[in-house]
Design an enzyme around this catalytic site. Structure first.
Site, short mmCIF file in Angstrom:
data_model
loop_
_atom_site.label_atom_id
_atom_site.label_comp_id
_atom_site.label_asym_id
_atom_site.label_seq_id
_atom_site.Cartn_x
_atom_site.Cartn_y
_atom_site.Cartn_z
N GLU A 68 0.83 -1.20 0.00
CA GLU A 68 0.00 0.00 0.00
C GLU A 68 0.86 1.25 0.00
O GLU A 68 2.00 1.24 0.50
CB GLU A 68 -0.89 0.04 1.25
CG GLU A 68 -1.87 -1.09 1.36
CD GLU A 68 -2.73 -0.99 2.62
OE1 GLU A 68 -3.74 -1.73 2.70
OE2 GLU A 68 -2.39 -0.18 3.51
N ARG A 107 -2.39 10.62 10.90
CA ARG A 107 -3.14 9.37 11.16
C ARG A 107 -4.44 9.71 11.88
O ARG A 107 -4.45 10.45 12.87
CB ARG A 107 -2.29 8.44 12.00
CG ARG A 107 -2.90 7.04 12.26
CD ARG A 107 -2.67 6.13 11.11
NE ARG A 107 -3.10 4.75 11.38
CZ ARG A 107 -2.28 3.79 11.80
NH1 ARG A 107 -0.99 4.06 11.99
NH2 ARG A 107 -2.73 2.56 11.99
N ARG A 163 -3.84 9.63 16.56
CA ARG A 163 -3.20 8.39 17.01
C ARG A 163 -3.01 8.37 18.52
O ARG A 163 -2.84 7.32 19.12
CB ARG A 163 -1.86 8.20 16.29
CG ARG A 163 -0.84 9.27 16.58
CD ARG A 163 0.38 9.11 15.69
NE ARG A 163 1.13 7.93 16.03
CZ ARG A 163 1.95 7.29 15.20
NH1 ARG A 163 2.07 7.74 13.96
NH2 ARG A 163 2.61 6.24 15.58
N LYS A 202 2.30 4.54 1.39
CA LYS A 202 2.50 5.12 2.72
C LYS A 202 2.34 6.63 2.58
O LYS A 202 3.19 7.30 1.99
CB LYS A 202 3.87 4.78 3.30
CG LYS A 202 4.00 5.22 4.74
CD LYS A 202 5.34 4.87 5.34
CE LYS A 202 5.34 5.15 6.84
NZ LYS A 202 4.86 6.50 7.18
#
Length: 515
Positions: A208, A215, A230, A210
């Protein structure tokens, strides 16, 4: 519980070289703690104040106070006093805080004073890390360690689990379930040097993009859409564009994992610092959203309706994600199926390498390779996710900084960098002043002075709370630094204010990456 008991265990844990001994010490403390003490004992041991920052600095703690001859302070009374001190505001509040703080220190023994000063200054680094505390809770209560870790992951709070576990026993752990509206810590990735190396380790996998964004974990239920960082901070009100996008997805209840990014007119990603500034802005959110629209891009789903997907394989979670999220808001990926022998198909490997190159050409920072059969290990750095970047990078702690000279006079310039050692305490790896723009110099000077614990006129030591991403060309042996190595050609890429100190890289990670 008397505060002296907590202070003494803290010192013993700091001195204990063996992990098992640390667990034993904490387990004994937890067995002795009253239920009302547990919500305070847990954060104190980790060096955190439940109240957050109290406006207390070195200037208020520098002058010595005669210690008490005997221990009378309780944990509950101490925490109540600190809460009251933090609540003092307005004209004359600084003097009032200092007076009340000195009264508290005067009621403390020498060991208790040392503990309190370290706690208030953010210097309590005794190795009582959350992972050790989890094992100690299991030992103190008779619960299985894996069940305690899972409960902590689902609750998002070691303290909440400890309160219930120590009061009601192991059976109470079943109360902690994955719940829409209650965020959990995200799964993190280890590092691989190349895509080929990652595929060799994982076999059947997916590669995938990055993304270099923020996040986010996004929850949706009957109350609406909620977005969390996060570190589990609620940032819903700062992301109206994300809320609007997710509100249009099919389904009623779900939890998504992804990144918030911003794209330029050419479709290439905007720099991380711009996105961080946009997401971090609390003022005039509507204007910020208009000036820099952001886009959520999701790569995983943790729950749909009342079904917990954490233990489902990645393939099943991907299928659920595709049913919920439009393609343009799903991360790009390519699948590398395993052959009957377990090795990856050669054509698929070549396609994965080409995908990685194309990802970099699109302006993203690399790829993440994920095992197809892996579950979602929330709150852990799982071996089934491997990130691959084109350069060596580390997330390190800033331990100190040197006052600059020449053009950098008056600015904190040369950074002292460290990784986390086996006990959680930072271990210095080297220094760098490279990669710092004038804007970043000004920012880091202000930020580091706010974390200062001392200034000898040349070096300003700071609480190791700030994480900085460092690029470097490799390691070289060095007797100058305690790990025996230092970084070659280290330079600053960016500060990672979205990362807590406990997520900085470890010395073991640094060494393993070059073994």
């Amino acid at each position: 519980m008397l505060l002296i008991r907590l202070a003494q265990v803290s010192l013993q844990v700091a001195a204990a070289p063996a992990r098992n001994r640390k667990v034993d010490l904490l387990a004994g403390l937890f067995r002795d703690a009253a239920p009302e003490d547990v919500p305070v004992v847990i954060p104190y041991l980790a060096g955190r104040l439940p109240q957050g920052r109290l406006g207390i600095g070195w200037s208020q703690l520098g002058d010595p106070v005669a210690p008490a001859a005997s221990a009378t302070l309780t944990v509950a009374h101490t925490d109540a006093e600190l809460t009251a001190i933090g609540a003092l505001t307005g004209t004359g509040s600084r003097a009032a805080r200092t007076e009340r703080l000195r009264a508290l220190l005067g009621a403390a023994t020498a060991d208790e004073q040392h503990f309190l000063r370290s706690l208030l200054l953010g210097e309590l680094r005794q190795g009582a890390l959350d992972a050790i505390a989890v094992d100690a809770l299991a030992r103190a209560s008779g619960a299985a360690g894996a069940e305690v870790r899972r409960a902590v992951m689902l609750a998002g709070s070691l303290r909440d689990v400890a309160v219930v576990l120590l009061a009601d026993g192991p059976e109470a752990l079943a109360r902690f379930r994955l719940t829409v509206g209650r965020p959990v810590h995200p799964m993190l990735a280890h590092t691989a040097a190349t895509v080929g190396e990652a595929i060799d380790k994982l076999g059947g996998c997916v590669v995938e993009e990055k993304l270099d964004g923020i996040r986010v974990q996004v929850h949706r239920d009957a109350t609406g859409v909620h977005a969390y960082t996060r570190t589990l901070d609620d940032i819903t009100d700062r992301l109206p564009d994300v809320v609007a996008a997710v509100a249009g997805f099919p389904g009623e209840r779900f939890i998504l994992d992804g990144e918030v990014i911003a794209l330029g007119p050419d479709g290439r990603p905007r720099p991380f610092q711009e996105i961080a500034g946009r997401v971090g802005s609390r003022r005039d959110v509507a204007r910020a959203a208009a000036e820099l629209p952001v886009l959520p891009v999701f790569f995983d789903v943790l729950a749909v309706d009342d079904e917990d997907l954490l233990d489902q394989p990645l393939t099943a979670r991907h299928e659920a994600l595709a049913r919920l999220v439009p393609e343009r808001m799903r991360v790009r990926r390519t699948v590398v199926p395993a052959s009957q022998e377990g090795a990856a198909d050669s054509d698929a490997r070549a396609a994965a390498e080409a995908f990685s190159v194309a990802t970099l050409e699109r302006g993203h920072e690399g790829v993440i390779v994920k095992e197809l059969t892996a579950s979602y290990s929330a709150g852990r750095r799982g071996a089934s996710w491997l990130k691959v970047k084109p350069v060596h990078t580390l997330d390190l702690l800033v331990l100190a900084a040197e006052w600059g000279s020449g053009r950098r006079t008056g600015k904190l310039s040369n950074l002292h960098l460290g990784a986390r050692g086996p006990d959680g305490a930072p271990v210095m790896l080297g220094k760098t002043f490279k990669g710092l723009t004038d804007q970043l110099l000004a920012w880091q000077t202000e930020r580091l002075l706010a974390l200062s614990t001392g200034d000898d006129g040349h070096v300003v030591t700071v609480r190791p709370e700030l994480v900085v991403e460092i690029a470097y060309d490799g390691l070289q042996r060095s007797t100058r630094y305690p790990a025996g190595v230092t970084l070659r050609f280290a330079r600053v890429l960016r500060y990672r204010e979205d990362k807590p100190a406990q997520e900085a890289d470890t010395v073991a990670t640094v060494l393993a990456g070059h073994s």
